[in-house]
Write a protein that holds these residues in place. Sequence first.
Motif, PDB file in Angstrom:
ATOM      1  N   VAL A 233      65.372  18.768  67.945  1.00 27.66           N
ATOM      2  CA  VAL A 233      64.340  19.619  68.210  1.00 27.66           C
ATOM      3  C   VAL A 233      64.502  21.109  67.925  1.00 27.66           C
ATOM      4  O   VAL A 233      65.652  21.507  68.246  1.00 27.66           O
ATOM      5  CB  VAL A 233      63.697  19.261  69.551  1.00 27.66           C
ATOM      6  CG1 VAL A 233      62.559  20.313  70.085  1.00 27.66           C
ATOM      7  CG2 VAL A 233      63.277  17.800  69.839  1.00 27.66           C
ATOM      8  N   TRP A 234      63.488  21.774  67.444  1.00 33.14           N
ATOM      9  CA  TRP A 234      63.570  22.989  67.189  1.00 33.14           C
ATOM     10  C   TRP A 234      64.093  24.050  68.634  1.00 33.14           C
ATOM     11  O   TRP A 234      63.385  23.404  69.746  1.00 33.14           O
ATOM     12  CB  TRP A 234      62.261  23.725  66.674  1.00 33.14           C
ATOM     13  CG  TRP A 234      62.441  25.411  66.426  1.00 33.14           C
ATOM     14  CD1 TRP A 234      62.197  26.372  67.180  1.00 33.14           C
ATOM     15  CD2 TRP A 234      62.397  25.950  64.935  1.00 33.14           C
ATOM     16  NE1 TRP A 234      62.353  27.513  66.561  1.00 33.14           N
ATOM     17  CE2 TRP A 234      62.318  27.345  65.304  1.00 33.14           C
ATOM     18  CE3 TRP A 234      62.296  25.422  63.777  1.00 33.14           C
ATOM     19  CZ2 TRP A 234      62.227  28.050  64.172  1.00 33.14           C
ATOM     20  CZ3 TRP A 234      62.346  25.938  62.702  1.00 33.14           C
ATOM     21  CH2 TRP A 234      62.239  27.618  63.011  1.00 33.14           C
ATOM     22  N   LEU A 235      64.984  24.560  68.709  1.00 31.03           N
ATOM     23  CA  LEU A 235      65.300  25.457  69.846  1.00 31.03           C
ATOM     24  C   LEU A 235      64.866  26.996  69.763  1.00 31.03           C
ATOM     25  O   LEU A 235      65.552  27.542  68.895  1.00 31.03           O
ATOM     26  CB  LEU A 235      66.715  25.494  70.207  1.00 31.03           C
ATOM     27  CG  LEU A 235      67.215  26.410  71.444  1.00 31.03           C
ATOM     28  CD1 LEU A 235      66.353  26.073  72.705  1.00 31.03           C
ATOM     29  CD2 LEU A 235      68.666  26.172  71.883  1.00 31.03           C
ATOM     30  N   HIS A 236      63.985  27.561  70.696  1.00 33.63           N
ATOM     31  CA  HIS A 236      63.753  28.812  70.555  1.00 33.63           C
ATOM     32  C   HIS A 236      64.202  29.543  71.795  1.00 33.63           C
ATOM     33  O   HIS A 236      63.947  28.937  72.825  1.00 33.63           O
ATOM     34  CB  HIS A 236      62.251  29.143  70.376  1.00 33.63           C
ATOM     35  CG  HIS A 236      61.832  30.536  70.513  1.00 33.63           C
ATOM     36  ND1 HIS A 236      62.142  31.439  69.900  1.00 33.63           N
ATOM     37  CD2 HIS A 236      60.994  31.058  71.725  1.00 33.63           C
ATOM     38  CE1 HIS A 236      61.678  32.724  70.260  1.00 33.63           C
ATOM     39  NE2 HIS A 236      60.926  32.452  71.375  1.00 33.63           N
ATOM     40  N   VAL A 237      64.870  30.574  71.882  1.00 38.60           N
ATOM     41  CA  VAL A 237      65.074  31.377  73.169  1.00 38.60           C
ATOM     42  C   VAL A 237      64.458  32.699  73.218  1.00 38.60           C
ATOM     43  O   VAL A 237      64.603  33.613  72.605  1.00 38.60           O
ATOM     44  CB  VAL A 237      66.551  31.817  73.109  1.00 38.60           C
ATOM     45  CG1 VAL A 237      67.175  32.476  74.285  1.00 38.60           C
ATOM     46  CG2 VAL A 237      67.485  30.345  72.750  1.00 38.60           C
ATOM     47  N   ASP A 238      63.585  32.776  74.256  1.00 32.96           N
ATOM     48  CA  ASP A 238      63.114  34.028  74.651  1.00 32.96           C
ATOM     49  C   ASP A 238      63.779  34.708  75.200  1.00 32.96           C
ATOM     50  O   ASP A 238      64.182  34.709  76.536  1.00 32.96           O
ATOM     51  CB  ASP A 238      61.666  33.466  75.411  1.00 32.96           C
ATOM     52  CG  ASP A 238      61.015  34.712  75.986  1.00 32.96           C
ATOM     53  OD1 ASP A 238      61.323  35.733  75.786  1.00 32.96           O
ATOM     54  OD2 ASP A 238      60.089  34.547  76.910  1.00 32.96           O
ATOM     55  N   ALA A 239      64.656  35.742  74.523  1.00 33.14           N
ATOM     56  CA  ALA A 239      65.572  36.686  75.177  1.00 33.14           C
ATOM     57  C   ALA A 239      65.010  38.067  75.195  1.00 33.14           C
ATOM     58  O   ALA A 239      65.541  39.037  74.962  1.00 33.14           O
ATOM     59  CB  ALA A 239      66.812  36.669  74.342  1.00 33.14           C
ATOM     60  N   ALA A 240      63.480  37.985  75.189  1.00 37.50           N
ATOM     61  CA  ALA A 240      62.943  39.438  75.271  1.00 37.50           C
ATOM     62  C   ALA A 240      63.532  40.315  76.344  1.00 37.50           C
ATOM     63  O   ALA A 240      63.573  41.499  76.151  1.00 37.50           O
ATOM     64  CB  ALA A 240      61.450  39.215  75.434  1.00 37.50           C
ATOM     65  N   TYR A 241      63.681  39.879  77.600  1.00 37.79           N
ATOM     66  CA  TYR A 241      63.948  40.456  78.603  1.00 37.79           C
ATOM     67  C   TYR A 241      65.487  40.641  78.727  1.00 37.79           C
ATOM     68  O   TYR A 241      66.213  41.704  78.974  1.00 37.79           O
ATOM     69  CB  TYR A 241      63.555  39.803  80.045  1.00 37.79           C
ATOM     70  CG  TYR A 241      63.612  40.743  81.306  1.00 37.79           C
ATOM     71  CD1 TYR A 241      63.751  42.191  81.070  1.00 37.79           C
ATOM     72  CD2 TYR A 241      63.422  40.222  82.335  1.00 37.79           C
ATOM     73  CE1 TYR A 241      63.867  43.127  82.283  1.00 37.79           C
ATOM     74  CE2 TYR A 241      63.331  40.962  83.445  1.00 37.79           C
ATOM     75  CZ  TYR A 241      63.537  42.454  83.350  1.00 37.79           C
ATOM     76  OH  TYR A 241      63.704  43.368  84.631  1.00 37.79           O
ATOM     77  N   GLY A 242      66.244  39.479  78.534  1.00 36.77           N
ATOM     78  CA  GLY A 242      67.660  39.442  78.790  1.00 36.77           C
ATOM     79  C   GLY A 242      68.785  39.826  77.487  1.00 36.77           C
ATOM     80  O   GLY A 242      70.027  40.026  77.589  1.00 36.77           O
ATOM     81  N   GLY A 243      67.724  39.814  76.243  1.00 39.16           N
ATOM     82  CA  GLY A 243      68.644  40.067  75.180  1.00 39.16           C
ATOM     83  C   GLY A 243      69.202  41.454  75.033  1.00 39.16           C
ATOM     84  O   GLY A 243      70.290  41.459  74.168  1.00 39.16           O
ATOM     85  N   GLY A 244      69.005  42.326  75.740  1.00 44.88           N
ATOM     86  CA  GLY A 244      69.650  43.621  76.158  1.00 44.88           C
ATOM     87  C   GLY A 244      71.257  43.456  76.298  1.00 44.88           C
ATOM     88  O   GLY A 244      72.158  44.468  76.216  1.00 44.88           O
ATOM     89  N   LEU A 245      71.472  42.142  76.987  1.00 41.23           N
ATOM     90  CA  LEU A 245      72.906  42.004  77.327  1.00 41.23           C
ATOM     91  C   LEU A 245      73.902  41.905  76.208  1.00 41.23           C
ATOM     92  O   LEU A 245      75.029  41.900  76.300  1.00 41.23           O
ATOM     93  CB  LEU A 245      72.911  40.599  78.103  1.00 41.23           C
ATOM     94  CG  LEU A 245      71.935  40.699  79.456  1.00 41.23           C
ATOM     95  CD1 LEU A 245      72.194  39.349  80.160  1.00 41.23           C
ATOM     96  CD2 LEU A 245      72.855  41.447  80.683  1.00 41.23           C
ATOM     97  N   LEU A 246      73.240  41.827  74.945  1.00 39.13           N
ATOM     98  CA  LEU A 246      74.030  41.526  73.837  1.00 39.13           C
ATOM     99  C   LEU A 246      74.841  42.905  73.760  1.00 39.13           C
ATOM    100  O   LEU A 246      75.860  42.994  72.893  1.00 39.13           O
ATOM    101  CB  LEU A 246      73.200  41.306  72.656  1.00 39.13           C
ATOM    102  CG  LEU A 246      72.758  39.608  72.637  1.00 39.13           C
ATOM    103  CD1 LEU A 246      71.729  39.588  71.488  1.00 39.13           C
ATOM    104  CD2 LEU A 246      73.819  38.728  72.469  1.00 39.13           C
TER     105      LEU A 246
END
Length: 274
Positions: A233-246
Amino acid sequence: QVAAMVADALDTVQPDGPDRSAEVLHRLTTALAAGAADPAHPHCAAHLHCPPLAVAVAADTVASILNQSLDSWDQAPAATAMETRIIAELADLAGYDGQRAGGVVTSGGTESNLTALLLARDHALAAHSDIDPTRTGVAAAADGARPRILCGEVAHFSVQRAAALLGLGEEAVITVAVDSEHRMRPEALRRTLHQVRENGDVPVAVVATAGTTDLGGIDPLAAVAHIAAEYGVWLHVDAAYGGGLLFSDRLRGLLDGLSRADSVSLDLHKLGWQ
């Protein structure tokens, strides 16, 4: 009462004569500033948008002046090349192969989630019936099965909104139980996926969240990715908020497993300070 005061202040913006643009601009700026929420104020907490960096304000001014349209290369040659490079650098940051990954700059996390789930819908339904839903429509491609999107109980409301806009309906979204730290339970995800398949439905995507907007919960991305891969199954990660941790050497480990997602949403006007 405050809302009425703000609305009344905006009524003074209307011009009362010809060629009063400078005066109207002054009135508009004054009314907007007086009624604005100040994200830089120490009492402005628990909201999602940030006080932008000075360099971000300067860059936005340049972008507004040039007013490029990225609909096609000939309308914005340099801006198109810049977008491609930015996407590649963000892909590298997320753990993708920046030379193979693709993407686009959108208006924000909601549109990014919609775009990702559009790709997931077309991928899942084409695999299910060998029919392209963009040509025939969802009903023909689904061939009697019900498309399903799985996400945690505290996932962003844009998942349901996207399902409605994509012709699947909000009821196509099945929520999965979360633990005491608001993270999707892998064992609950496995059970739900199994049930979806048992019912003869089509799992379009699993949506994991990296940073819920209310509580900051981060789903166990590696475990979720393993289960999504197991079920194909396709996995999408909504990192709109936490993506800044990158951008943090100390905290980026909280997003381990992100690189195994088929698609990711990042929102730089939150923890990117843009």
